[in-house]
Design an enzyme around this catalytic site. Structure first.
Site, PDB file in Angstrom:
ATOM      1  N   SER A  97      39.431  22.174  62.163  1.00 42.25           N
ATOM      2  CA  SER A  97      40.062  20.649  61.398  1.00 42.25           C
ATOM      3  C   SER A  97      41.794  19.916  61.865  1.00 42.25           C
ATOM      4  O   SER A  97      41.163  20.290  63.197  1.00 42.25           O
ATOM      5  CB  SER A  97      40.214  21.102  59.652  1.00 42.25           C
ATOM      6  OG  SER A  97      40.989  19.881  59.204  1.00 42.25           O
ATOM      7  N   ASP A 100      31.016  15.891  55.560  1.00 44.63           N
ATOM      8  CA  ASP A 100      31.753  16.087  55.569  1.00 44.63           C
ATOM      9  C   ASP A 100      32.892  14.997  54.982  1.00 44.63           C
ATOM     10  O   ASP A 100      32.519  13.777  55.644  1.00 44.63           O
ATOM     11  CB  ASP A 100      32.213  16.414  56.409  1.00 44.63           C
ATOM     12  CG  ASP A 100      33.917  16.839  56.632  1.00 44.63           C
ATOM     13  OD1 ASP A 100      34.557  16.801  55.798  1.00 44.63           O
ATOM     14  OD2 ASP A 100      34.735  18.293  57.738  1.00 44.63           O
ATOM     15  N   HIS A 147      33.087  20.654  54.570  1.00 42.31           N
ATOM     16  CA  HIS A 147      34.021  20.847  55.339  1.00 42.31           C
ATOM     17  C   HIS A 147      35.033  21.934  55.218  1.00 42.31           C
ATOM     18  O   HIS A 147      35.820  22.743  55.726  1.00 42.31           O
ATOM     19  CB  HIS A 147      35.667  19.697  55.304  1.00 42.31           C
ATOM     20  CG  HIS A 147      36.874  19.689  56.029  1.00 42.31           C
ATOM     21  ND1 HIS A 147      36.340  19.275  57.683  1.00 42.31           N
ATOM     22  CD2 HIS A 147      37.986  20.046  55.933  1.00 42.31           C
ATOM     23  CE1 HIS A 147      37.504  19.155  57.868  1.00 42.31           C
ATOM     24  NE2 HIS A 147      38.195  19.843  57.056  1.00 42.31           N
TER      25      HIS A 147
END
Length: 294
Positions: free
Chosen positions: A150, A226, A265
């Protein structure tokens, strides 16, 4: 500079060290984790990989939930899990939201006051930790790679593209691939750099790949389930398009973005594909010592 070992945890035949030190770059105490595989026990210098964590995380998250240690032990590679931002030095507003300030350093050197005083995570990674860790631990200073998740995926991609001679390879899980065009990146860059959007491009992987010279072999995994991907916070397609337009191969042995059906995620996603990422880096980091079978 010296590191203080606060705890030692046995893991897959090796040792996970919970470390702290006073950073001259950040200007305060910083914590990190270091996994040393069993091959390092006899003093053998082993290759190593930085794992850069994402928003809201610390250096503990990847070490505790990423499941990198099994593959690291098998391949004889160390994993470094730094923190994501300064922790002790505080400014007004640095804990006002979860996506800016503490736990959201974005692995850049801020140029806007007051953040520019201590928010220097780029130099902290590529200069301070990069040079200090091999002096104290059994790490080969010539065999270093980088990966992240991320915000940390953004960090891994940009630091590799900025400093290709420092890192042998790069990979990313659900990276913020085009921060100048997503809400997370726009908020962070405006806060850390100010309003000069041309300056922002210097810290954006999609912009950096446009002028990157040489071959690329980048592994990126993104989950189709996600929510941040669906909300266009990640924008991996922009990175692929920019790479292709610049003449880079898109696909295996190039910019290889794998869209993993239904994955989200979280660290469930990361741990599922963590061994793939370690194996990707081992194509570039030759292990020393025998493989460990589990």
């Amino acid at each position: 500079m010296s590191f203080e070992t606060n705890a030692t945890v046995a893991s897959f035949g090796g040792k996970l060290l919970k470390l702290s030190h006073t950073s001259s770059v950040i200007g305060s105490k910083m914590n990190l984790n270091l996994y040393l595989p069993p091959q390092a026990a006899a003093g053998t210098k082993v290759p190593w990989i930085f794992y850069l964590a994402g928003l809201t995380c610390t250096g503990d998250n990847g070490a505790e939930k990423g499941f990198f240690q099994a593959a690291a032990a098998k391949n004889g590679v160390a994993i470094v899990y730094p923190d994501t931002s300064p922790r002790e030095t505080r400014y007004d507003g640095d804990d006002a939201s979860w996506d800016f300030g503490r736990a959201a350093g974005f692995y850049i050197n801020a140029s806007k006051a007051p953040w520019s005083e201590t928010y220097k995570m780029e130099n902290y990674i590529v200069d301070e930790l990069y040079s200090a860790l091999p002096k104290e631990f059994s790490l080969d200073p010539a065999k270093v790679s980088i990966m992240g998740h991320s915000m940390g995926g953004h960090g891994a991609l940009t630091l590799y593209l900025k400093y290709p001679t420092k890192f042998k390879s790069v990979s990313a899980f659900a990276p913020i691939s085009n921060p100048i065009n997503c809400p997370w990146g726009q908020k962070a860059f405006a806060g850390y750099f100010g309003d000069d959007k041309e300056d922002w491009k210097k810290h954006d992987a999609t912009e950096l790949i446009k002028s990157f010279k040489g071959n690329v072999d980048i592994l990126i995994d993104v989950g189709t389930g996600d929510n941040f991907y669906k909300q266009k916070q990640l924008l991996p397609e922009n990175f692929e398009e920019a790479a292709k337009a610049a003449g880079h191969t898109v696909g295996p042995s190039g910019v290889n973005v794998r869209y993993q059906e239904d994955y989200d995620h979280s660290y469930y996603f990361i741990s599922t594909f963590s061994s793939d990422h370690v194996e990707h880096h081992m194509k570039f980091l030759q292990s020393q010592g025998d493989l460990i079978e589990f």
